[in-house]
Design a protein around this motif. Structure first.
Motif, PDB file in Angstrom:
ATOM      1  N   UNK A 465      45.775  43.918  44.007  1.00 42.58           N
ATOM      2  CA  UNK A 465      46.036  44.557  45.291  1.00 42.58           C
ATOM      3  C   UNK A 465      47.337  45.338  45.157  1.00 42.58           C
ATOM      4  N   UNK A 466      47.341  46.636  45.484  1.00 35.90           N
ATOM      5  CA  UNK A 466      48.573  47.427  45.347  1.00 35.90           C
ATOM      6  C   UNK A 466      49.567  47.156  46.461  1.00 35.90           C
ATOM      7  N   UNK A 467      50.813  47.504  46.213  1.00 37.77           N
ATOM      8  CA  UNK A 467      51.822  47.444  47.259  1.00 37.77           C
ATOM      9  C   UNK A 467      51.512  48.469  48.346  1.00 37.77           C
ATOM     10  N   UNK A 468      52.061  48.246  49.515  1.00 43.49           N
ATOM     11  CA  UNK A 468      51.841  49.148  50.633  1.00 43.49           C
ATOM     12  C   UNK A 468      52.274  50.570  50.267  1.00 43.49           C
ATOM     13  N   UNK A 469      51.358  51.511  50.464  1.00 43.06           N
ATOM     14  CA  UNK A 469      51.669  52.915  50.201  1.00 43.06           C
ATOM     15  C   UNK A 469      51.586  53.328  48.755  1.00 43.06           C
ATOM     16  N   UNK A 470      51.237  52.393  47.861  1.00 45.03           N
ATOM     17  CA  UNK A 470      51.196  52.700  46.432  1.00 45.03           C
ATOM     18  C   UNK A 470      49.795  53.101  45.999  1.00 45.03           C
ATOM     19  N   UNK A 497      41.623  46.548  44.602  1.00 46.13           N
ATOM     20  CA  UNK A 497      41.208  46.380  45.986  1.00 46.13           C
ATOM     21  C   UNK A 497      42.025  47.273  46.906  1.00 46.13           C
ATOM     22  N   UNK A 498      41.502  47.488  48.091  1.00 45.44           N
ATOM     23  CA  UNK A 498      42.232  48.283  49.067  1.00 45.44           C
ATOM     24  C   UNK A 498      43.483  47.542  49.520  1.00 45.44           C
ATOM     25  N   UNK A 499      44.494  48.302  49.919  1.00 46.66           N
ATOM     26  CA  UNK A 499      45.714  47.701  50.423  1.00 46.66           C
ATOM     27  C   UNK A 499      45.396  46.818  51.627  1.00 46.66           C
ATOM     28  N   UNK A 500      45.963  45.596  51.623  1.00 44.88           N
ATOM     29  CA  UNK A 500      45.719  44.665  52.717  1.00 44.88           C
ATOM     30  C   UNK A 500      44.429  43.889  52.594  1.00 44.88           C
ATOM     31  N   UNK A 501      43.651  44.153  51.516  1.00 48.88           N
ATOM     32  CA  UNK A 501      42.382  43.441  51.340  1.00 48.88           C
ATOM     33  C   UNK A 501      42.649  41.966  51.062  1.00 48.88           C
ATOM     34  N   UNK A 502      41.686  41.125  51.422  1.00 42.72           N
ATOM     35  CA  UNK A 502      41.785  39.694  51.176  1.00 42.72           C
ATOM     36  C   UNK A 502      40.739  39.291  50.157  1.00 42.72           C
ATOM     37  N   UNK A 503      41.149  38.499  49.173  1.00 42.24           N
ATOM     38  CA  UNK A 503      40.175  37.976  48.222  1.00 42.24           C
ATOM     39  C   UNK A 503      39.442  36.814  48.883  1.00 42.24           C
TER      40      UNK A 503
END
Length: 522
Positions: A465-470, A497-503
Motif C-alpha cells: 500500500x503506498x503512502x498518501x499521495x505517492x 493496492x489503492x491508497x487507503x485499501x484494506x487487506x
C-alpha cells in the motif's frame, strides 16, 4: 505502607480498584464520545453490579461469559465479575451461533451476560437455541454448564441488594485465582481458551508499561474490542494498573474518532496501523488538534517531524498466552541502528529461549528457531488440556513463533512455524520480506505470503500500500526489492493496492492469509 494494588503474593483487581479510588478518584477512567466514567464512578458502579451478580449466584470461580460492545457497560460488568473472584470469559460480538456454542462449551461458561443485539444482529433471536430457559432448569442442549443467560439491560435495572455478600467475596480474591479465559484467534484453526490468573495477567501488564510509554494521567486511545487481548489487557487493564485514562469507541467511524481524539486531548494512539494512516489522510484531520500526541504513538498518525523511520522503533511482541507483549523497548525512542526491525528485549520477569523445532535443543545467539517463553507472566494453562500437553517438563511454552536472539539479547521475529515458506527448497520468512519492502520509499504497508503456480511451484507473493499521495509502480518496487533481498526472496507476484485499501482480515483483525492469497491470485 503496602501498596493496596499489590501484596507479597502479587496484584488483584479489587486491590487495584481500591488504589485507584484512593489516589485519583476524580480522574477519568474511561471515555467515549458520548459517555465517561471517573475511577470513583467505575468503582461504585462495578461494586453495585457485583452485589446484583452475587445475589444471583455468581461467586468465586464461577465462569461468566460477557457478550457486549466496547463502552462503560463492558468495563462496569467485567470489573464486577472480577471483584467477586469469578472468572471473566470475554466473547466476541462477531461470533455466530456455532462459534458461540463452541466457546461456551470449551470454557465451561456457567452464566452469560449479553446485550440484546449489535448493529444488524438480534442476539436474543439468533442465539435462542443456545440459551437456557430458566434459572438452573431447561438447560441448553449441548451446554450442560450454562445455567443462566441475562441481558445487560436486566442486570443494570435490577434493584441493588445489600453489598455484604459481594464485599465478603471480594475479600477472598487472591493473585493465584483465575481472572479470565481469553480466546485466541489466529488465521488458522479453532480458537483455544487461555486461562490467566489475577497475578500473572496484572504482572504482565505492569511489565510492559515502560516500553509502551503508559504512565499515570496518560490519555490512551485503544479502539480494539475489549473481548480481545489488545482491548482488555492493552486497554482496560493497562489504564487500571497505570492510573491512566482510556479513550475508546464501539466502532470505527473516522469523523467520530477524530472528534474524540481532539476533544479529549489524546496523548497516545495505539490503534491499528492502517487506521492511523487513514485518519491522518482524512479531510477533517488538518482541522483536528492532535498536538497532545506523543512520539510513543503509532507513526502513521504523527506529524512528519515526529515520525520515526521504518524499523527504528521496537516492534512490541507478544501473544494471548503471555497476556500481551512480553518483549519491546521504549516506543518513543529509536533503537540502535543494528537493532532496527527487532522486537527489543524481553521484559523483566520473562525468560526467552530459541530452540531447534525438530529436537527442542537450545540454539545459540543468531540462530533461527522456535521461540519459547517461561516466567510468572505466562498463562496458567489452556482449557481442556493437561499441563504436560501445554508446557515442557521444565515449564517452557513452545509458542510456534520463529525468531532469534542476537548477541545483545534482542528478539527478532521471523513468522510462524506454519507460515514459514519453502521456495524452491530455500526458507523464506514473510516478515523478513515485509520489512525489506517497508524500507522502500513511498511504501506504507506490505503483506507477504506465497502462491502455488500452475506448475505446482510456490512463489513469494506480496501486496503493498503506498503512502498518501505517492505513486508506486510494480517495476520500481521490484527493482528496489532486488537491491534489498536475495533473488529467491523477491516477490514473483506483486500487487500495488489503492491508497487507503484494506487487506483481508480475520474477525480478530489479523491478516487473513487464505483471503490474501485469493486477492493476490486474482
Amino acid at each position: 505502607m503496602t501498596d493496596p494494588g499489590t501484596s507479597a503474593e502479587g496484584p488483584t483487581i479489587p486491590a487495584l480498584l481500591a488504589r485507584a479510588v484512593r489516589d485519583h478518584p476524580d480522574r477519568d477512567a474511561l471515555v467515549t464520545l458520548d459517555e465517561r466514567l471517573t475511577w470513583a464512578e467505575l468503582d461504585r458502579e462495578s461494586r453495585a453490579v457485583a452485589a446484583v451478580l452475587a445475589g444471583r449466584g455468581v461467586g468465586r470461580r464461577t465462569r461468566v461469559g460477557l457478550l457486549m460492545e466496547n463502552g462503560p457497560g463492558w468495563a462496569v460488568c467485567s470489573l464486577a465479575i472480577l471483584r467477586l473472584g469469578a472468572v471473566l470469559v470475554p466473547l466476541s460480538t462477531l461470533l455466530r451461533g456455532p462459534e458461540l456454542r463452541q466457546q461456551l462449551s470449551v470454557a465451561d461458561v456457567e452464566r452469560l451476560i449479553m446485550v440484546e443485539g449489535y448493529p444488524g444482529r438480534d442476539y436474543t433471536t439468533e442465539f435462542a437455541d443456545l440459551l437456557p430457559a430458566g434459572e438452573g432448569d431447561g438447560r441448553s442442549a449441548g451446554l450442560p454448564s450454562l445455567r443462566s443467560a441475562w441481558s445487560w439491560a436486566e442486570i443494570e435495572a435490577a434493584p441493588r441488594p445489600d453489598p455484604v455478600l459481594a464485599a465478603a467475596l471480594e475479600d477472598l480474591v487472591r493473585p493465584a485465582d483465575d481472572l479470565a479465559v481469553m480466546f485466541t484467534s489466529g488465521s488458522r484453526g479453532l480458537p483455544k481458551g487461555v486461562i490467566h490468573t489475577h497475578g500473572n495477567a496484572l504482572r504482565a501488564v505492569a511489565g510492559g508499561l515502560t516500553a509502551r510509554c503508559v504512565g499515570p494521567g496518560e490519555r490512551l486511545y485503544i479502539p480494539m474490542p475489549f473481548f480481545w487481548m489488545g482491548g482488555f489487557g492493552g486497554g482496560l487493564l493497562t489504564v487500571l494498573v497505570a492510573g491512566a485514562t482510556l479513550l475508546t469507541e464501539p466502532g470505527r467511524d473516522p469523523e467520530r474518532t477524530l472528534e474524540l481524539l481532539g476533544r479529549e486531548r489524546v496523548t497516545l494512539f495505539r490503534g491499528w496501523p492502517d487506521q492511523a494512516v487513514r485518519l491522518a489522510s482524512h479531510p477533517r484531520a488538518p482541522g483536528t488538534d492532535l498536538s497532545s500526541l506523543r512520539p510513543g504513538s503509532l507513526a502513521g498518525i504523527l506529524p512528519a517531524g515526529l515520525r520515526p523511520e521504518p524499523g527504528a522503533r521496537a516492534n512490541l511482541f507478544g501473544m494471548t498466552e503471555t497476556f500481551g507483549p512480553y518483549a519491546g523497548e521504549h516506543l518513543d525512542k529509536d533503537l540502535p541502528p543494528e537493532a532496527w526491525g527487532s522486537c527489543g528485549r524481553p521484559f523483566d520477569g520473562v525468560e526467552v529461549r530459541i530452540t531447534v523445532p525438530e529436537t527442542g535443543a537450545a540454539a545459540g545467539p543468531g540462530t533461527h528457531g522456535e521461540i519459547e517463553v517461561r516466567g510468572p507472566h505466562l498463562m496458567r494453562g489452556v482449557c481442556g488440556r493437561l499441563r504436560e500437553e501445554v508446557f515442557t517438563p521444565d515449564g517452557w511454552y513452545r509458542t510456534g513463533d520463529l525468531g532469534h536472539l542476537d548477541e545483545g539479547g534482542r528478539l527478532w521475529y521471523h513468522g510462524r512455524l506454519d507460515d514459514m515458506l519453502k521456495i524452491r527448497g530455500a526458507t523464506v520468512y514473510p516478515t523478513e520480506v515485509e520489512t525489506a519492502l517497508l524500507t522502500i520509499p513511498k511504501v506504507r504497508q506490505a503483506f507477504v505470503t506465497d502462491l502455488r503456480g500452475e506448475d505446482g511451484v510456490r512463489r513469494v507473493a506480496a501486496a503493498v500500500v503506498p503512502e498518501t499521495g505517492a505513486d508506486l509502480d510494480e517495476t520500481g518496487v521490484l527493482a528496489a526489492a532486488r537491491e534489498r533481498l536475495s533473488s529467491f526472496k523477491v516477490p514473483a507476484v506483486l500487487r500495488i493496492l489503492e491508497q487507503g485499501a484494506e487487506v483481508p482480515r480475520t474477525a480478530s483483525g489479523k491478516v487473513d492469509k487464505p483471503a490474501l492469497q485469493r486477492l493476490l491470485s486474482g
